[in-house]
Design a protein around this motif. Structure first.
Motif, PDB file in Angstrom:
ATOM      1  N   CYS A  19       0.861  -1.185   0.000  1.00 38.33           N
ATOM      2  CA  CYS A  19       0.000   0.000   0.000  1.00 38.33           C
ATOM      3  C   CYS A  19       0.896   1.234   0.000  1.00 38.33           C
ATOM      4  O   CYS A  19       2.110   1.121  -0.037  1.00 38.33           O
ATOM      5  CB  CYS A  19      -0.945  -0.014   1.211  1.00 38.33           C
ATOM      6  N   SER A  20       0.294   2.403   0.071  1.00 40.21           N
ATOM      7  CA  SER A  20       1.078   3.643   0.059  1.00 40.21           C
ATOM      8  C   SER A  20       1.503   4.034   1.476  1.00 40.21           C
ATOM      9  O   SER A  20       0.916   3.582   2.460  1.00 40.21           O
ATOM     10  CB  SER A  20       0.250   4.777  -0.543  1.00 40.21           C
ATOM     11  N   ARG A  21       2.515   4.898   1.536  1.00 46.17           N
ATOM     12  CA  ARG A  21       2.919   5.436   2.844  1.00 46.17           C
ATOM     13  C   ARG A  21       1.791   6.257   3.452  1.00 46.17           C
ATOM     14  O   ARG A  21       1.609   6.280   4.658  1.00 46.17           O
ATOM     15  CB  ARG A  21       4.173   6.296   2.711  1.00 46.17           C
ATOM     16  N   GLY A  22       1.027   6.936   2.606  1.00 45.12           N
ATOM     17  CA  GLY A  22      -0.113   7.717   3.081  1.00 45.12           C
ATOM     18  C   GLY A  22      -1.139   6.833   3.783  1.00 45.12           C
ATOM     19  O   GLY A  22      -1.710   7.226   4.802  1.00 45.12           O
ATOM     20  N   HIS A  23      -1.362   5.646   3.236  1.00 46.09           N
ATOM     21  CA  HIS A  23      -2.303   4.720   3.873  1.00 46.09           C
ATOM     22  C   HIS A  23      -1.761   4.269   5.231  1.00 46.09           C
ATOM     23  O   HIS A  23      -2.512   4.180   6.199  1.00 46.09           O
ATOM     24  CB  HIS A  23      -2.574   3.515   2.973  1.00 46.09           C
ATOM     25  N   VAL A  24      -0.460   4.018   5.296  1.00 42.08           N
ATOM     26  CA  VAL A  24       0.151   3.627   6.573  1.00 42.08           C
ATOM     27  C   VAL A  24       0.004   4.769   7.581  1.00 42.08           C
ATOM     28  O   VAL A  24      -0.346   4.544   8.742  1.00 42.08           O
ATOM     29  CB  VAL A  24       1.638   3.232   6.394  1.00 42.08           C
ATOM     30  N   ARG A  25       0.236   6.012   7.143  1.00 41.23           N
ATOM     31  CA  ARG A  25       0.041   7.174   8.027  1.00 41.23           C
ATOM     32  C   ARG A  25      -1.400   7.233   8.537  1.00 41.23           C
ATOM     33  O   ARG A  25      -1.639   7.539   9.699  1.00 41.23           O
ATOM     34  CB  ARG A  25       0.369   8.470   7.298  1.00 41.23           C
ATOM     35  N   ASN A  26      -2.342   6.945   7.658  1.00 44.13           N
ATOM     36  CA  ASN A  26      -3.754   6.944   8.048  1.00 44.13           C
ATOM     37  C   ASN A  26      -4.028   5.855   9.083  1.00 44.13           C
ATOM     38  O   ASN A  26      -4.769   6.084  10.054  1.00 44.13           O
ATOM     39  CB  ASN A  26      -4.645   6.750   6.819  1.00 44.13           C
ATOM     40  N   LEU A  27      -3.455   4.681   8.909  1.00 46.00           N
ATOM     41  CA  LEU A  27      -3.623   3.600   9.888  1.00 46.00           C
ATOM     42  C   LEU A  27      -3.086   4.023  11.259  1.00 46.00           C
ATOM     43  O   LEU A  27      -3.686   3.727  12.288  1.00 46.00           O
ATOM     44  CB  LEU A  27      -2.912   2.330   9.419  1.00 46.00           C
ATOM     45  N   ILE A  28      -1.970   4.736  11.251  1.00 45.79           N
ATOM     46  CA  ILE A  28      -1.381   5.223  12.509  1.00 45.79           C
ATOM     47  C   ILE A  28      -2.273   6.305  13.110  1.00 45.79           C
ATOM     48  O   ILE A  28      -2.573   6.265  14.306  1.00 45.79           O
ATOM     49  CB  ILE A  28       0.056   5.740  12.265  1.00 45.79           C
TER      50      ILE A  28
END
Length: 64
Positions: A19-28
């Protein structure tokens, strides 16, 4: 977290999850994935302990 535990960058987590880093940021940001902010200044510099990623994967894996 153990002292020798590996801390993953957002890029490493994104590559693992495909997935994207943006999605990981959203998960956090939403608390779905626990991370550590290692930044000393006002900008965030997130790291994800390897065991937190494993726990996230277990929690979001469908039983077959």
């Amino acid at each position: 977290m153990q002292a020798t535990e590996r801390l993953l960058t957002l890029q490493e987590v994104a590559e693992f999850l495909k997935c994207s880093r943006g999605h990981v940021r959203n998960l956090i940001a939403t608390g779905k994935l626990r991370a550590i902010d290692i930044a000393l200044g006002p900008r965030h510099e997130w790291r994800v302990p390897e065991n937190r990623l494993e726990g996230f994967m277990l929690a979001h894996t469908e039983a077959g």
